[in-house]
Design an enzyme around this catalytic site. Sequence first.
Site, PDB file in Angstrom:
ATOM      1  N   CYS A   1       6.760  -6.355 -18.982  1.00  0.00           N
ATOM      2  CA  CYS A   1       5.518  -5.842 -18.841  1.00  0.00           C
ATOM      3  C   CYS A   1       5.664  -4.229 -18.883  1.00  0.00           C
ATOM      4  CB  CYS A   1       5.497  -6.008 -17.133  1.00  0.00           C
ATOM      5  SG  CYS A   1       3.932  -5.323 -16.541  1.00  0.00           S
TER       6      CYS A   1
ATOM      7  N   CYS B   1       4.498  -1.632 -17.309  1.00  0.00           N
ATOM      8  CA  CYS B   1       4.027  -0.555 -16.285  1.00  0.00           C
ATOM      9  C   CYS B   1       5.261   0.285 -16.022  1.00  0.00           C
ATOM     10  CB  CYS B   1       3.892  -1.171 -14.956  1.00  0.00           C
ATOM     11  SG  CYS B   1       4.898  -2.475 -14.338  1.00  0.00           S
TER      12      CYS B   1
ATOM     13  N   CYS C   1      -0.031  -1.803 -16.153  1.00  0.00           N
ATOM     14  CA  CYS C   1       0.732  -2.949 -16.647  1.00  0.00           C
ATOM     15  C   CYS C   1       0.091  -3.183 -18.256  1.00  0.00           C
ATOM     16  CB  CYS C   1       0.726  -4.206 -16.121  1.00  0.00           C
ATOM     17  SG  CYS C   1       1.516  -4.141 -14.407  1.00  0.00           S
TER      18      CYS C   1
ATOM     19  N   LYS D   1       0.495 -14.087  -9.354  1.00  0.00           N
ATOM     20  CA  LYS D   1       1.102 -12.878  -9.192  1.00  0.00           C
ATOM     21  C   LYS D   1      -0.092 -12.098  -8.197  1.00  0.00           C
ATOM     22  CE  LYS D   1       3.252  -8.511 -10.477  1.00  0.00           C
ATOM     23  NZ  LYS D   1       3.826  -7.838 -11.341  1.00  0.00           N
TER      24      LYS D   1
ATOM     25  N   ARG E   1       7.962  -0.358  -6.887  1.00  0.00           N
ATOM     26  CA  ARG E   1       7.229   0.854  -7.680  1.00  0.00           C
ATOM     27  C   ARG E   1       7.838   2.050  -7.549  1.00  0.00           C
ATOM     28  NH1 ARG E   1       0.920  -1.104  -6.921  1.00  0.00           N
ATOM     29  NH2 ARG E   1       1.554  -3.237  -7.517  1.00  0.00           N
TER      30      ARG E   1
ATOM     31  N   ARG F   1      -4.071  -2.452  -9.118  1.00  0.00           N
ATOM     32  CA  ARG F   1      -3.797  -3.394 -10.158  1.00  0.00           C
ATOM     33  C   ARG F   1      -4.939  -4.894  -9.868  1.00  0.00           C
ATOM     34  NH1 ARG F   1       0.488  -0.964 -12.190  1.00  0.00           N
ATOM     35  NH2 ARG F   1       2.632  -0.976 -11.119  1.00  0.00           N
TER      36      ARG F   1
ATOM     37  N   LYS G   1       4.401 -15.332  -6.515  1.00  0.00           N
ATOM     38  CA  LYS G   1       4.846 -13.775  -6.128  1.00  0.00           C
ATOM     39  C   LYS G   1       3.792 -12.928  -5.414  1.00  0.00           C
ATOM     40  CE  LYS G   1       6.220  -9.504  -8.171  1.00  0.00           C
ATOM     41  NZ  LYS G   1       6.121  -8.610  -9.210  1.00  0.00           N
TER      42      LYS G   1
ATOM     43  N   SER H   1      10.390  -6.765  -3.037  1.00  0.00           N
ATOM     44  CA  SER H   1      11.084  -5.464  -2.463  1.00  0.00           C
ATOM     45  C   SER H   1      10.599  -5.439  -1.340  1.00  0.00           C
ATOM     46  CB  SER H   1      10.812  -4.448  -3.563  1.00  0.00           C
ATOM     47  OG  SER H   1       9.350  -4.227  -3.550  1.00  0.00           O
TER      48      SER H   1
ATOM     49  N   TYR I   1      16.616 -10.102  -3.931  1.00  0.00           N
ATOM     50  CA  TYR I   1      17.852  -9.036  -3.866  1.00  0.00           C
ATOM     51  C   TYR I   1      18.709  -9.252  -2.941  1.00  0.00           C
ATOM     52  CZ  TYR I   1      13.732  -6.691  -6.119  1.00  0.00           C
ATOM     53  OH  TYR I   1      12.557  -6.434  -7.248  1.00  0.00           O
TER      54      TYR I   1
HETATM   55  C1  PBG Z   1       5.952  -5.290 -12.895  1.00  0.00           C
HETATM   56  C2  PBG Z   1       6.534  -5.794 -11.981  1.00  0.00           C
HETATM   57  C3  PBG Z   1       6.382  -5.646 -10.333  1.00  0.00           C
HETATM   58  C4  PBG Z   1       7.236  -6.466  -9.643  1.00  0.00           C
HETATM   59  C5  PBG Z   1       8.100  -7.136 -10.544  1.00  0.00           C
HETATM   60  N1  PBG Z   1       7.656  -7.086 -12.036  1.00  0.00           N
HETATM   61  C6  PBG Z   1       5.685  -4.691  -9.697  1.00  0.00           C
HETATM   62  C7  PBG Z   1       4.209  -4.594  -9.866  1.00  0.00           C
HETATM   63  O1  PBG Z   1       3.467  -5.539 -10.244  1.00  0.00           O
HETATM   64  O2  PBG Z   1       3.463  -3.417  -9.429  1.00  0.00           O
HETATM   65  C8  PBG Z   1       7.673  -6.337  -8.079  1.00  0.00           C
HETATM   66  C9  PBG Z   1       8.926  -6.835  -7.856  1.00  0.00           C
HETATM   67  C10 PBG Z   1       9.319  -6.507  -6.383  1.00  0.00           C
HETATM   68  O3  PBG Z   1       8.421  -5.748  -5.643  1.00  0.00           O
HETATM   69  O4  PBG Z   1      10.309  -6.685  -5.898  1.00  0.00           O
HETATM   70  N2  PBG Z   1       4.722  -5.689 -13.165  1.00  0.00           N
HETATM   71 ZN    ZN Z   2       3.622  -4.210 -14.553  1.00  0.00          ZN
END
Ligand code: PBG
Ligand code: ZN
Length: 323
Positions: free
Chosen positions: A120, A122, A130, A195, A205, A217, A248, A274, A313
């Site tokens: 990605c 971003c 992204c 997602k 982030r 997003r 996700k 996260s 994690y």
């Molecule tokens: C990037 C990405 C994100 C996460 C994984 N890949 C963040 C987002 O889309 O803003 C989130 C992972 C997490 O919060 O643990 N696109």
């Molecule tokens: Zn991204």
Amino acid sequence: MVYPETRPRRLRTSSTMRKLVCETRLNPADLMYPLFVCPGREIKDPIGSMTDCFHLSAENAANEAKEVAKLGIPAVILFGLPEHKDPTGSGAWSPDSAVAESIKRIKEAVPELVVATDVCLCAYTDHGHCGVIENGRIENDKTCDLLGKMALAHVRAGADIIAPSDMMDGRVGVIRKVLDAEQLVDTAIMAYSAKYASAYYGPFRDAVHSIPSEGDRKSYQMDPGNSKEAMREIRLDIEEGADIVMVKPALAYLDIIRMAQDAFEVPVAAYNVSGEYMMLNAAADAGLIDREQAIMETLLSFKRAGADIIITYFAKTAAQWLS
Ligand code: PBG
Ligand code: ZN
């Protein structure tokens, strides 16, 4: 007086009896561990927003990978930070990006460990979105081309699995074509298919400095209210060549994990993101819940819901508790 004839409690009389009838068990082999890799050498900087997570330079990522493998965890997924950010995220397809260097070091240190990479833009764009922006809009097809370049750079460095997390339409198909054209037919694609536009990505982030400078997003990530749309996204990704599909976040979307497991024949991954991670850590730190019990119960819920792979994690901690 009417006493019950059926007594489910009979099967709960001792810990061995409970073990005998237990339906779902966690195993370190279910887990995938995320690593944050950065340019430089000898770096192991704690990430302020994420307890026990670090920015690692390549050789430290390899050390970490050795530990992960020793714990019986079969795979890691790499998230990279670039040297510089720019409007198109050009650091993403550099042949000597932190991700590329880390893959090489990890493969030297533990060849059998499965290495996936998040694909990605971003973390690499200066605006934090992204995709590439044109006339104030995220340009879908141009972004797909850049993701193809990024994926190719990772596979040339030795990645086993490419995991696109951008939510552009058609990116799985573009990446598959780019790889197949280079005879890289054995690299698998794990698509972040369903997602959602979620508040639970906050700490992440912060970790990769990818908070969008403008807007949100929601024009590419999914609306939390939708489940039919999730099935559609997953079906499209499979048609385009996804080998593994992902839901996700995980905890707020257990119903989607179950629907995906029931509807499709490919492995389903759940990403325990996260914010979910830090929510549990915060409650345990405050003494409100038992840390080990709450973490294991949560990870088990993903498996019971139908996840074949759990990205978390907590992977190392959980694997230690399981052994
Ligand atoms: C990037 C990405 C994100 C996460 C994984 N890949 C963040 C987002 O889309 O803003 C989130 C992972 C997490 O919060 O643990 N696109
Ligand atoms: Zn991204």
